[in-house]
Motif scaffolding. Structure first.
Motif, PDB file in Angstrom:
ATOM      1  N   VAL A  79       0.808  -1.623   0.074  1.00  0.00           N
ATOM      2  CA  VAL A  79      -0.114   0.246  -0.027  1.00  0.00           C
ATOM      3  C   VAL A  79       1.078   1.589  -0.175  1.00  0.00           C
ATOM      4  CG1 VAL A  79      -1.246   1.468   1.428  1.00  0.00           C
ATOM      5  CG2 VAL A  79      -2.310  -0.934   1.057  1.00  0.00           C
ATOM      6  N   TYR A  80       2.216   1.385   1.014  1.00  0.00           N
ATOM      7  CA  TYR A  80       2.796   2.486   1.320  1.00  0.00           C
ATOM      8  C   TYR A  80       3.882   2.405  -0.423  1.00  0.00           C
ATOM      9  CZ  TYR A  80       6.943   5.366   2.029  1.00  0.00           C
ATOM     10  OH  TYR A  80       7.321   6.335   1.704  1.00  0.00           O
ATOM     11  N   ARG A  81       3.713   1.264  -1.523  1.00  0.00           N
ATOM     12  CA  ARG A  81       4.752   1.767  -2.684  1.00  0.00           C
ATOM     13  C   ARG A  81       3.375   2.111  -3.583  1.00  0.00           C
ATOM     14  NH1 ARG A  81      10.199   0.615  -4.325  1.00  0.00           N
ATOM     15  NH2 ARG A  81       8.896  -0.018  -5.823  1.00  0.00           N
ATOM     16  N   ILE A  82       2.282   1.778  -3.487  1.00  0.00           N
ATOM     17  CA  ILE A  82       1.689   2.071  -4.599  1.00  0.00           C
ATOM     18  C   ILE A  82       1.228   3.838  -4.662  1.00  0.00           C
ATOM     19  CG2 ILE A  82      -0.504   1.790  -5.468  1.00  0.00           C
ATOM     20  CD1 ILE A  82      -0.513  -1.624  -5.173  1.00  0.00           C
ATOM     21  N   PHE A  83       0.891   3.866  -3.206  1.00  0.00           N
ATOM     22  CA  PHE A  83       0.426   4.998  -3.009  1.00  0.00           C
ATOM     23  C   PHE A  83       1.080   5.929  -2.349  1.00  0.00           C
ATOM     24  CE2 PHE A  83      -3.513   2.230  -2.927  1.00  0.00           C
ATOM     25  CZ  PHE A  83      -4.039   2.392  -3.627  1.00  0.00           C
ATOM     26  N   PHE A  84       1.737   5.898  -1.789  1.00  0.00           N
ATOM     27  CA  PHE A  84       2.288   7.390  -0.854  1.00  0.00           C
ATOM     28  C   PHE A  84       4.623   7.024  -1.185  1.00  0.00           C
ATOM     29  CE2 PHE A  84      -0.272   5.283   1.865  1.00  0.00           C
ATOM     30  CZ  PHE A  84      -0.919   6.895   2.333  1.00  0.00           C
ATOM     31  N   VAL A  85       4.789   6.458  -1.806  1.00  0.00           N
ATOM     32  CA  VAL A  85       5.670   6.649  -2.624  1.00  0.00           C
ATOM     33  C   VAL A  85       6.331   7.500  -3.822  1.00  0.00           C
ATOM     34  CG1 VAL A  85       8.519   5.515  -3.827  1.00  0.00           C
ATOM     35  CG2 VAL A  85       7.110   4.251  -2.348  1.00  0.00           C
ATOM     36  N   LYS A  86       7.019   8.436  -2.897  1.00  0.00           N
ATOM     37  CA  LYS A  86       7.502   9.751  -4.355  1.00  0.00           C
ATOM     38  C   LYS A  86       7.951   9.207  -5.474  1.00  0.00           C
ATOM     39  CE  LYS A  86       9.845  14.453  -4.913  1.00  0.00           C
ATOM     40  NZ  LYS A  86      10.642  15.234  -4.701  1.00  0.00           N
ATOM     41  N   ARG A  87       7.411   9.552  -6.847  1.00  0.00           N
ATOM     42  CA  ARG A  87       7.684   9.549  -7.804  1.00  0.00           C
ATOM     43  C   ARG A  87       8.888   9.742  -8.052  1.00  0.00           C
ATOM     44  NH1 ARG A  87       2.442   9.563  -7.748  1.00  0.00           N
ATOM     45  NH2 ARG A  87       0.747   8.021  -8.210  1.00  0.00           N
ATOM     46  N   LYS A  88       9.465   8.894  -9.355  1.00  0.00           N
ATOM     47  CA  LYS A  88      10.608   8.979  -9.920  1.00  0.00           C
ATOM     48  C   LYS A  88      10.790   9.575 -10.924  1.00  0.00           C
ATOM     49  CE  LYS A  88      13.255   6.622  -5.957  1.00  0.00           C
ATOM     50  NZ  LYS A  88      14.426   5.619  -5.856  1.00  0.00           N
ATOM     51  N   THR A  89      11.358  10.382 -11.719  1.00  0.00           N
ATOM     52  CA  THR A  89      11.323  10.708 -13.277  1.00  0.00           C
ATOM     53  C   THR A  89      12.227   9.355 -13.801  1.00  0.00           C
ATOM     54  OG1 THR A  89      12.442  12.407 -12.839  1.00  0.00           O
ATOM     55  CG2 THR A  89      10.437  13.276 -13.234  1.00  0.00           C
TER      56      THR A  89
END
Length: 186
Positions: A79-89
Motif C-alpha cells: 500500500v505504501y509503495r502504490i500510494f505514498f512513494v514519491k514518483r521518480k522521473t
C-alpha cells in the motif's frame, strides 16, 4: 608616453571542465511519464497486495496469528509503495552534464612596462604597480613572476612580449630590483 615593453597573453581562471548534476526539478518531463506509473509495475504491486491480503485472511481463519502479522506487514508495504512513494522521473539524476564555461573563464591580459610604472589591463585583476615596490623575480619554464612589497605578484609570459624581448626585460627588471634592494625596500 610609449611603453618600453608590452606583454600580452590569455589568462584562464580555471582550466578544469565544469560539470553540473541534473536534478528532477530541472527535468521538463511530466511526472506522469515516470517509471513508477508504468502499467507492469502497478500490476505487479497490485498482485503482491492481493496475495498479502489473501495470506492475512487465510491465516486469520486458521488462527495462525504470527503468519497473519507477516501478511499484514507485506500488505502495508505494498500500500505504501502504490500510494505514498514519491514518483521518480525518467531522468538519471546522477548523470553529470558538461557545461561549456571555458569561454567565460578566459580573457586577455596586457601588461605595459612604462617609464615610471607598470600598467596591467585586465578585466578582473587590472591596476597600476610602481617599480619601487618590486622586490624580486622568480622564474618558471613559461612565466616570470614579479613580487612586490605588498605581497602581490604579477605573472609575465616569457614569450608573450609584443614590444621588446624577454632578455631585454630581464636586464631591465634586474636593474630595478637591485636598485630597490640598495635603497632598502626589501
Amino acid at each position: 608616453m610609449n611603453p618600453m615593453f608590452i606583454n600580452q597573453y590569455i589568462v584562464s581562471e580555471d582550466t578544469a571542465p565544469k560539470y553540473h548534476y541534473l536534478s528532477a526539478a530541472v527535468s521538463e518531463e511530466p511526472e506522469t511519464l515516470s517509471r513508477h506509473n508504468e502499467r507492469p509495475g502497478k500490476v505487479i504491486r497490485g498482485i503482491g497486495l492481493t496475495a498479502a491480503a489473501i495470506l492475512s485472511i487465510f491465516c486469520l481463519m486458521v488462527e495462525e496469528y504470527g503468519l497473519m502479522a507477516v501478511g499484514l506487514l507485506l500488505a502495508a508495504v505494498y500500500v505504501y509503495r502504490i500510494f505514498f512513494v514519491k514518483r521518480k522521473t525518467d531522468i538519471d539524476v546522477g548523470r553529470p552534464v558538461f557545461l561549456n564555461t571555458m569561454s567565460e573563464l578566459k580573457w586577455i591580459r596586457i601588461i605595459r612596462f612604462c617609464e615610471h610604472h607598470i600598467e596591467v589591463e585586465d578585466p578582473k585583476y587590472g591596476g597600476n604597480y610602481q617599480y619601487g615596490n618590486v622586490i624580486r623575480r622568480s622564474e618558471e619554464p613559461l612565466y616570470c613572476t614579479l613580487w612586490f612589497t605588498d605581497r602581490t605578484s604579477l605573472r609575465i609570459l616569457k614569450n608573450g612580449f609584443i614590444t621588446g624581448t624577454y632578455s631585454d626585460f630581464e636586464t631591465f627588471i634586474d636593474r630595478i630590483i637591485l636598485n630597490n634592494i640598495n635603497k632598502g625596500n626589501r
